[in-house]
Design a protein around this motif. Structure first.
Motif, PDB file in Angstrom:
ATOM      1  N   ALA A   3       0.966  -1.149   0.156  1.00 32.54           N
ATOM      2  CA  ALA A   3       0.169   0.283   0.052  1.00 32.54           C
ATOM      3  C   ALA A   3       0.750   1.167  -0.090  1.00 32.54           C
ATOM      4  CB  ALA A   3      -0.721   0.113   1.240  1.00 32.54           C
ATOM      5  N   CYS A   4       0.418   2.234  -0.813  1.00 33.83           N
ATOM      6  CA  CYS A   4       1.353   3.336  -0.918  1.00 33.83           C
ATOM      7  C   CYS A   4       1.174   4.490   0.164  1.00 33.83           C
ATOM      8  CB  CYS A   4       1.369   4.067  -2.417  1.00 33.83           C
ATOM      9  SG  CYS A   4       2.213   5.305  -2.769  1.00 33.83           S
ATOM     10  N   TYR A   5       1.930   4.934   0.721  1.00 33.85           N
ATOM     11  CA  TYR A   5       1.464   6.221   1.443  1.00 33.85           C
ATOM     12  C   TYR A   5       2.578   7.270   1.358  1.00 33.85           C
ATOM     13  CZ  TYR A   5      -1.426   2.936   3.935  1.00 33.85           C
ATOM     14  OH  TYR A   5      -2.657   2.043   4.352  1.00 33.85           O
ATOM     15  N   ASP A   6       3.295   7.209   0.212  1.00 41.94           N
ATOM     16  CA  ASP A   6       4.145   8.154  -0.150  1.00 41.94           C
ATOM     17  C   ASP A   6       3.914   9.815  -0.095  1.00 41.94           C
ATOM     18  OD1 ASP A   6       5.835   5.818  -0.515  1.00 41.94           O
ATOM     19  OD2 ASP A   6       5.740   5.963  -2.621  1.00 41.94           O
ATOM     20  N   CYS A   7       2.908  10.232  -0.004  1.00 37.85           N
ATOM     21  CA  CYS A   7       2.490  11.390  -0.287  1.00 37.85           C
ATOM     22  C   CYS A   7       1.668  11.847   0.716  1.00 37.85           C
ATOM     23  CB  CYS A   7       2.264  12.063  -1.593  1.00 37.85           C
ATOM     24  SG  CYS A   7       0.228  11.599  -1.864  1.00 37.85           S
ATOM     25  N   CYS A  11      -3.266   7.623   0.176  1.00 36.82           N
ATOM     26  CA  CYS A  11      -4.176   6.688  -0.439  1.00 36.82           C
ATOM     27  C   CYS A  11      -4.295   5.452  -0.043  1.00 36.82           C
ATOM     28  CB  CYS A  11      -3.913   6.838  -1.859  1.00 36.82           C
ATOM     29  SG  CYS A  11      -4.221   8.368  -2.627  1.00 36.82           S
ATOM     30  N   GLY A  12      -3.062   4.768   0.426  1.00 34.61           N
ATOM     31  CA  GLY A  12      -3.034   3.379   0.703  1.00 34.61           C
ATOM     32  C   GLY A  12      -3.279   2.283  -0.393  1.00 34.61           C
ATOM     33  N   THR A  13      -3.427   2.992  -1.737  1.00 37.90           N
ATOM     34  CA  THR A  13      -3.713   1.881  -2.827  1.00 37.90           C
ATOM     35  C   THR A  13      -2.476   1.233  -2.960  1.00 37.90           C
ATOM     36  OG1 THR A  13      -2.968   3.957  -4.168  1.00 37.90           O
ATOM     37  CG2 THR A  13      -5.290   3.668  -3.910  1.00 37.90           C
ATOM     38  N   ASN A  14      -2.880   0.058  -3.781  1.00 39.11           N
ATOM     39  CA  ASN A  14      -1.625  -0.763  -4.105  1.00 39.11           C
ATOM     40  C   ASN A  14      -1.547  -0.577  -5.813  1.00 39.11           C
ATOM     41  OD1 ASN A  14      -1.477  -2.540  -1.878  1.00 39.11           O
ATOM     42  ND2 ASN A  14      -3.502  -3.699  -2.346  1.00 39.11           N
ATOM     43  N   ARG A  15      -0.278   0.544  -5.785  1.00 35.84           N
ATOM     44  CA  ARG A  15       0.009   0.867  -7.147  1.00 35.84           C
ATOM     45  C   ARG A  15       0.562  -0.222  -7.733  1.00 35.84           C
ATOM     46  NH1 ARG A  15       3.348   6.071  -5.611  1.00 35.84           N
ATOM     47  NH2 ARG A  15       3.523   6.052  -7.977  1.00 35.84           N
ATOM     48  N   PRO A  16       0.363  -0.517  -9.086  1.00 36.60           N
ATOM     49  CA  PRO A  16       1.182  -1.296  -9.996  1.00 36.60           C
ATOM     50  C   PRO A  16       2.611  -1.086 -10.097  1.00 36.60           C
ATOM     51  CG  PRO A  16      -0.123   0.026 -11.523  1.00 36.60           C
ATOM     52  CD  PRO A  16      -0.603   0.252 -10.138  1.00 36.60           C
ATOM     53  N   PRO A  17       3.360  -1.965 -10.247  1.00 38.82           N
ATOM     54  CA  PRO A  17       4.842  -1.723 -10.588  1.00 38.82           C
ATOM     55  C   PRO A  17       5.119  -0.807 -11.736  1.00 38.82           C
ATOM     56  CG  PRO A  17       4.489  -4.251 -10.199  1.00 38.82           C
ATOM     57  CD  PRO A  17       3.121  -3.547 -10.282  1.00 38.82           C
ATOM     58  N   GLU A  24      -3.815  -0.835  -8.352  1.00 35.66           N
ATOM     59  CA  GLU A  24      -4.683   0.517  -8.379  1.00 35.66           C
ATOM     60  C   GLU A  24      -3.821   1.838  -8.362  1.00 35.66           C
ATOM     61  OE1 GLU A  24      -7.712   0.196  -5.199  1.00 35.66           O
ATOM     62  OE2 GLU A  24      -6.626  -1.535  -4.528  1.00 35.66           O
ATOM     63  N   THR A  25      -4.494   2.597  -9.053  1.00 33.49           N
ATOM     64  CA  THR A  25      -3.761   3.922  -8.910  1.00 33.49           C
ATOM     65  C   THR A  25      -4.587   4.768  -8.117  1.00 33.49           C
ATOM     66  OG1 THR A  25      -4.690   4.690 -10.739  1.00 33.49           O
ATOM     67  CG2 THR A  25      -2.566   3.941 -10.958  1.00 33.49           C
ATOM     68  N   GLY A  26      -3.733   5.928  -7.127  1.00 33.99           N
ATOM     69  CA  GLY A  26      -4.390   6.920  -6.206  1.00 33.99           C
ATOM     70  C   GLY A  26      -4.529   7.877  -6.983  1.00 33.99           C
ATOM     71  N   VAL A  27      -4.500   9.294  -6.183  1.00 39.65           N
ATOM     72  CA  VAL A  27      -4.733  10.712  -6.670  1.00 39.65           C
ATOM     73  C   VAL A  27      -3.644  11.049  -7.774  1.00 39.65           C
ATOM     74  CG1 VAL A  27      -4.724  12.991  -5.725  1.00 39.65           C
ATOM     75  CG2 VAL A  27      -5.708  11.054  -4.369  1.00 39.65           C
ATOM     76  N   CYS A  28      -2.528  10.305  -7.516  1.00 34.82           N
ATOM     77  CA  CYS A  28      -1.491  10.747  -8.631  1.00 34.82           C
ATOM     78  C   CYS A  28      -1.833   9.884  -9.872  1.00 34.82           C
ATOM     79  CB  CYS A  28      -0.028  10.370  -8.132  1.00 34.82           C
ATOM     80  SG  CYS A  28       0.138   8.525  -8.045  1.00 34.82           S
ATOM     81  N   THR A  29      -2.631   9.137  -9.901  1.00 34.52           N
ATOM     82  CA  THR A  29      -2.961   8.133 -11.225  1.00 34.52           C
ATOM     83  C   THR A  29      -1.657   7.523 -11.640  1.00 34.52           C
ATOM     84  OG1 THR A  29      -2.714  10.084 -12.607  1.00 34.52           O
ATOM     85  CG2 THR A  29      -4.814   9.790 -11.633  1.00 34.52           C
ATOM     86  N   MET A  30      -0.608   7.166 -10.960  1.00 30.55           N
ATOM     87  CA  MET A  30       0.468   6.772 -11.791  1.00 30.55           C
ATOM     88  C   MET A  30       1.123   5.295 -10.897  1.00 30.55           C
ATOM     89  SD  MET A  30       2.010   8.286 -14.118  1.00 30.55           S
ATOM     90  CE  MET A  30       0.397   8.972 -15.099  1.00 30.55           C
TER      91      MET A  30
END
Length: 313
Positions: A3-7, A11-17, A24-30
């Protein structure tokens, strides 16, 4: 996946590699791997960054801040760009340095902080500039300690009402203050070389928004009250032109009036901030926005393949 908490959005989304992979992509859509729209020498920064040879600017796609008036809307909101590996990103650094770049300028890097930290494990022979919107996680910034020599954050808002309306970030001022203090802790007071180039330190940017001179004065007040002379540089910017979705917000759908610029400039002088830069009102034109056309992004074989495809068409 983690889960991403970088900013600060957390968001806590599991961003794809990388693009096209599950996740999933969060607010950054990346994804986690960098996506880049341009990598080239850039001469539009402050003189201590651009110098005579240019800054090696790498423009990343996507954004976690989502400002409605973003001048780079085509890449920050519409996501134009090409995915690259960490190894390719490191190659791009070298190519820009070979072209004579005074520094490596990472533009809007926030949501790729993990990949960037990995790409900078080995020091570069020129300073690294972290050129961001200011809305940063202190924990993420600590991944960059010792790897980034120059921080170039925006301080867009002291008024969180404006931050919520125009950037969807009602905690912007608190988060950005904490981030800038962390940046300054890492770099110490700014250092210029004999040619006037910034070698280390923090340069805070503030763009005056139309109709919002009180917000600009509050930004100036915080900088003046927080940093003794000789600690940070401050850049007062007047280049605002309506971009992105500015037409949907009547207050933003114009350039600055001369009286607005004069009012904020006078307050800057009143508060005694002398370390930094002023931008003339004549800078308010769209010509300073670079072409986002994948310049410098593609590796040699990929460029060759694209050229052959064009020839066949």
């Amino acid at each position: 996946m983690t889960a991403c908490y970088d900013c600060p959005r957390r968001c806590g989304t599991n961003r794809p590699p990388s693009l096209g992979q599950p996740g999933e992509t969060g607010v950054c859509t990346m994804p986690l791997a960098p996506v880049i729209a341009r990598a080239a020498l850039h001469f539009g920064e402050e003189p201590c960054i651009s110098g005579s040879g240019g800054s090696g600017a790498i423009f990343f796609s996507g954004c976690s801040l989502r400002c409605v008036f973003c001048q780079n809307y085509a890449i920050s909101a519409e996501n134009f760009g090409r995915p690259v590996s960490v190894a390719r990103l490191r190659q791009i650094y070298g190519e820009l340095i070979e072209q004579g770049a005074h520094n490596i300028n990472l533009v809007n890097p926030t949501h790729f902080v993990r990949a960037i930290a990995q790409s900078l494990k080995k020091p570069l022979p020129v300073p690294v500039v972290y050129n961001c919107g200011g809305y940063e996680s202190v924990e993420s910034l600590r991944l960059l300690e010792g790897k980034v020599q120059i921080y170039l954050p925006d301080l867009k808002y002291a008024d969180n009402r404006l931050a919520a309306r125009y950037s969807g970030a009602p905690d912007y001022f608190e988060r950005t203050r904490a981030a800038i203090l962390e940046m300054t802790r890492q770099t110490g007071p700014y250092q210029l070389d004999q040619n006037g180039l910034l070698r280390r330190g923090v340069l805070i940017r503030h763009l005056i928004l139309p109709g919002e001179t009180e917000n600009s004065k509050r930004v100036i007040d915080w900088v003046a009250d927080t940093f003794p002379p000789g600690t940070v540089l401050f850049s007062l910017m007047s280049q605002y032109v309506p971009c992105g979705r500015a037409a949907d917000f009547p207050g933003l759908n114009r350039t600055l009036h001369q009286r607005e610029y004069d009012e904020v400039e006078a307050h800057l002088f009143l508060r005694g901030i002398e370390d930094g830069f002023l931008q003339e009102l004549s800078s308010a034109q769209s010509s300073y926005i670079p072409a986002f056309d994948l310049t410098g992004v593609l590796a040699g074989e990929e460029k060759k393949a694209m050229s052959e495809d064009r020839d066949r068409q």
